[in-house]
Write an enzyme that holds these catalytic residues in place. Structure first.
Site, mmCIF file in Angstrom:
data_model
loop_
_atom_site.group_PDB
_atom_site.id
_atom_site.type_symbol
_atom_site.label_atom_id
_atom_site.label_comp_id
_atom_site.label_asym_id
_atom_site.label_seq_id
_atom_site.Cartn_x
_atom_site.Cartn_y
_atom_site.Cartn_z
ATOM 1 N N ARG A 88 1.010 -25.347 -10.591
ATOM 2 C CA ARG A 88 1.545 -26.089 -11.759
ATOM 3 C C ARG A 88 1.992 -24.811 -12.577
ATOM 4 O O ARG A 88 3.093 -25.157 -13.285
ATOM 5 C CB ARG A 88 0.115 -26.752 -12.432
ATOM 6 C CG ARG A 88 -0.354 -28.041 -11.725
ATOM 7 C CD ARG A 88 -1.586 -28.748 -12.473
ATOM 8 N NE ARG A 88 -1.875 -29.843 -12.098
ATOM 9 C CZ ARG A 88 -2.992 -29.766 -11.074
ATOM 10 N NH1 ARG A 88 -3.551 -28.758 -10.924
ATOM 11 N NH2 ARG A 88 -3.387 -30.709 -10.664
ATOM 12 N N ASN A 120 2.783 -30.846 -17.095
ATOM 13 C CA ASN A 120 2.246 -29.815 -16.328
ATOM 14 C C ASN A 120 2.930 -28.294 -16.601
ATOM 15 O O ASN A 120 4.185 -28.453 -16.657
ATOM 16 C CB ASN A 120 2.093 -29.910 -14.975
ATOM 17 C CG ASN A 120 0.571 -30.660 -14.828
ATOM 18 O OD1 ASN A 120 -0.235 -30.221 -15.448
ATOM 19 N ND2 ASN A 120 0.692 -31.444 -13.701
ATOM 20 N N ARG A 151 -11.818 -37.900 -10.576
ATOM 21 C CA ARG A 151 -12.072 -37.820 -9.165
ATOM 22 C C ARG A 151 -13.524 -37.196 -8.818
ATOM 23 O O ARG A 151 -14.051 -37.900 -7.779
ATOM 24 C CB ARG A 151 -10.936 -36.724 -8.824
ATOM 25 C CG ARG A 151 -9.664 -37.176 -8.937
ATOM 26 C CD ARG A 151 -8.510 -36.066 -8.764
ATOM 27 N NE ARG A 151 -7.031 -36.740 -8.695
ATOM 28 C CZ ARG A 151 -6.250 -36.048 -9.037
ATOM 29 N NH1 ARG A 151 -6.102 -34.802 -9.378
ATOM 30 N NH2 ARG A 151 -5.087 -36.709 -8.864
ATOM 31 N N HIS A 175 -6.897 -27.160 -16.356
ATOM 32 C CA HIS A 175 -6.263 -28.467 -15.347
ATOM 33 C C HIS A 175 -5.709 -27.620 -14.365
ATOM 34 O O HIS A 175 -4.460 -27.556 -14.359
ATOM 35 C CB HIS A 175 -5.386 -29.460 -16.157
ATOM 36 C CG HIS A 175 -4.904 -30.424 -15.120
ATOM 37 N ND1 HIS A 175 -5.610 -31.192 -14.347
ATOM 38 C CD2 HIS A 175 -3.481 -30.947 -15.034
ATOM 39 C CE1 HIS A 175 -4.758 -32.202 -13.552
ATOM 40 N NE2 HIS A 175 -3.713 -31.632 -13.762
HETATM 41 N N1 LIG Z 1 -1.563 -33.893 -16.411
HETATM 42 C C1 LIG Z 1 -1.762 -34.395 -15.426
HETATM 43 O O1 LIG Z 1 -2.999 -34.708 -14.981
HETATM 44 C C2 LIG Z 1 -0.514 -34.623 -14.607
HETATM 45 C C3 LIG Z 1 -0.533 -35.698 -13.440
HETATM 46 C C4 LIG Z 1 0.674 -35.974 -13.008
HETATM 47 C C5 LIG Z 1 1.911 -35.425 -13.302
HETATM 48 N N2 LIG Z 1 1.948 -34.898 -14.500
HETATM 49 C C6 LIG Z 1 3.179 -33.951 -14.868
HETATM 50 O O2 LIG Z 1 3.912 -34.980 -15.379
HETATM 51 C C7 LIG Z 1 5.226 -34.487 -15.606
HETATM 52 C C8 LIG Z 1 6.180 -35.565 -15.184
HETATM 53 O O3 LIG Z 1 5.943 -36.134 -13.775
HETATM 54 P P1 LIG Z 1 6.789 -37.119 -13.090
HETATM 55 O O4 LIG Z 1 6.399 -37.276 -11.555
HETATM 56 O O5 LIG Z 1 6.920 -38.309 -13.872
HETATM 57 O O6 LIG Z 1 8.133 -36.448 -13.022
HETATM 58 P P2 LIG Z 1 9.879 -37.017 -12.938
HETATM 59 O O7 LIG Z 1 10.784 -35.976 -12.560
HETATM 60 O O8 LIG Z 1 9.466 -38.320 -12.378
HETATM 61 O O9 LIG Z 1 10.026 -37.417 -14.396
HETATM 62 C C9 LIG Z 1 10.240 -36.657 -15.480
HETATM 63 C C10 LIG Z 1 11.400 -37.313 -16.296
HETATM 64 O O10 LIG Z 1 11.364 -36.289 -17.572
HETATM 65 C C11 LIG Z 1 12.858 -36.262 -17.959
HETATM 66 N N3 LIG Z 1 13.088 -35.309 -18.958
HETATM 67 C C12 LIG Z 1 13.404 -33.953 -18.478
HETATM 68 N N4 LIG Z 1 13.666 -33.365 -19.493
HETATM 69 C C13 LIG Z 1 13.671 -34.294 -20.617
HETATM 70 C C14 LIG Z 1 13.598 -34.053 -22.328
HETATM 71 N N5 LIG Z 1 14.472 -33.206 -22.632
HETATM 72 N N6 LIG Z 1 13.722 -35.353 -22.852
HETATM 73 C C15 LIG Z 1 13.413 -36.520 -22.216
HETATM 74 N N7 LIG Z 1 13.202 -36.707 -21.010
HETATM 75 C C16 LIG Z 1 13.324 -35.480 -19.991
HETATM 76 C C17 LIG Z 1 13.789 -36.321 -16.390
HETATM 77 O O11 LIG Z 1 14.837 -36.861 -16.756
HETATM 78 C C18 LIG Z 1 12.774 -37.357 -15.843
HETATM 79 O O12 LIG Z 1 13.074 -38.630 -15.658
HETATM 80 C C19 LIG Z 1 5.237 -33.199 -14.715
HETATM 81 O O13 LIG Z 1 5.217 -32.031 -15.231
HETATM 82 C C20 LIG Z 1 3.999 -33.480 -13.775
HETATM 83 O O14 LIG Z 1 3.355 -32.208 -13.131
HETATM 84 C C21 LIG Z 1 0.647 -34.344 -15.046
#
Ligand SMILES: NC(=O)c1ccc[n+]([C@@H]2O[C@H](COP(=O)([O-])OP(=O)(O)OC[C@H]3O[C@@H](n4cnc5c(N)ncnc54)[C@H](O)[C@@H]3O)[C@@H](O)[C@H]2O)c1
Length: 301
Positions: A88, A120, A151, A175
């Site tokens: 991450r 993340n 989990r 996390h």
């Molecule tokens: N906290 C948690 O437990 C957890 C769990 C799963 C995923 N995540 C995190 O969530 C985030 C998103 O994951 P995902 O699978 O949806 O990714 P994804 O690539 O499917 O979606 C990310 C989106 O963000 C958009 N984006 C990028 N820059 C932007 C901006 N400046 N303004 C608006 N939109 C913007 C992209 O165009 C894309 O559509 C990642 O960082 C992932 O690691 C966190």
């Protein structure tokens, strides 16, 4: 049905699944999706709108950061997700820029709004969002170890043949790889989990290891994780909207460490109302310090 407006910034896998979970739980009257990829965002809106007649949400639309400013709840899940084998913290450089720019553009933010960070590395993103936002720190927090806690509870519950909700255990700290479980205070009906037949230290260590590795296991199989986190975010929104005051492990600013990481907190409509000083034994205190030191070192780079 509430009159709540929830904006989701980042309409990727996590953002669109969160919108879907919010719709099916009937939590918001209006859901706004914001993404720099307008074509993808429009596609998600069109797809989600087919589910609108099964929900009491009145509207789901594509919006701008300016639309999001006036929301009651703003969920930020924009930025890069992990690739197979990627940690991450390797997302830090890119996602810090994305998050600080989004939170800056949200200003002036509705002063009653709550910002939920999902991107993340979520503890660091929460810290930078708090630094950048014009909202008080208790209104800006991250999903932290909420998903990890679900989990862990699932694994304990399966082993003891009980419902997940009856296993009271918290994953705390980062996390990420340094998270740990406060087993010394983990119970079922007040009985320490470690004292149950069939449970020993080795099994609890295996549960923690499985939990730490689960995201990567999913990413290796299907490229992304989104159902679990979307369910967590919708549960957080429900807590806020109905002022439930459930105790959840969320990433929040801990003044004694000077960083954000997860501790159990009381969550209500004004955000985080209280941090619970969970009893930790000496080893768990050290593990919390390890998480804090790792996050602090990254921030001070
Ligand atoms: N906290 C948690 O437990 C957890 C769990 C799963 C995923 N995540 C995190 O969530 C985030 C998103 O994951 P995902 O699978 O949806 O990714 P994804 O690539 O499917 O979606 C990310 C989106 O963000 C958009 N984006 C990028 N820059 C932007 C901006 N400046 N303004 C608006 N939109 C913007 C992209 O165009 C894309 O559509 C990642 O960082 C992932 O690691 C966190």
């Amino acid at each position: 049905m509430t009159s709540t407006k929830i904006s989701i910034i980042g309409a990727g896998a996590v953002g669109s699944t969160t919108a879907y979970a919010l719709m099916l739980r009937n939590l918001a009257a209006e859901i706004v999706l914001v993404d720099i990829d307008q074509v993808r965002c429009e596609g998600e809106i069109l797809d989600l709108s087919d589910a609108l007649s099964f929900s009491r949400a009145s509207k789901i639309k594509r919006g701008t950061i300016e639309d999001a400013r006036e929301s009651d709840i703003i969920v930020i899940c924009a930025g890069k997700p992990q690739q197979p084998g990627q940690k991450r913290e390797e997302l830090l450089e890119n996602n810090k820029k994305v998050i600080t720019s989004i939170v800056n553009d949200l200003k002036p933010t509705n002063k009653h709004a709550i910002i939920i960070m999902v991107t993340n590395p979520v503890d660091l993103m929460t810290y930078y969002a708090q630094q950048t936002s014009d909202l008080p720190k208790n209104q800006v927090f991250g999903t932290g170890t909420f998903l990890d806690t679900q989990r862990i509870r699932g694994l304990v519950a399966k082993k003891l043949h009980i419902a997940d909700q009856s296993a009271h255990a918290y994953a705390l700290g980062e996390h990420g790889d340094t998270q740990f479980v406060a087993w010394s205070s983990a119970t079922v009906a007040g009985k320490p989990i470690i004292t149950f037949e069939g449970i020993d230290k080795k099994i609890l260590d295996q549960f923690l290891q499985k939990t730490r590795e689960k995201a990567q296991e999913i990413i290796k199989c299907k490229g992304a994780t989104f159902f679990g986190i979307a369910a967590c975010v919708s549960a957080i929104c429900e807590n806020i909207i109905y002022d439930r005051k459930y105790v959840l492990p969320l990433s929040t600013y801990l003044p004694e460490f000077g960083i954000c990481m997860s501790m159990p907190v009381v969550l209500g409509k004004k955000g985080i109302e209280k941090i619970i000083d969970v009893p930790l034994n000496t080893e768990e205190h050290q593990l919390l310090q390890v998480s804090a030191d790792k996050l602090k070192n990254i921030i001070s780079l």
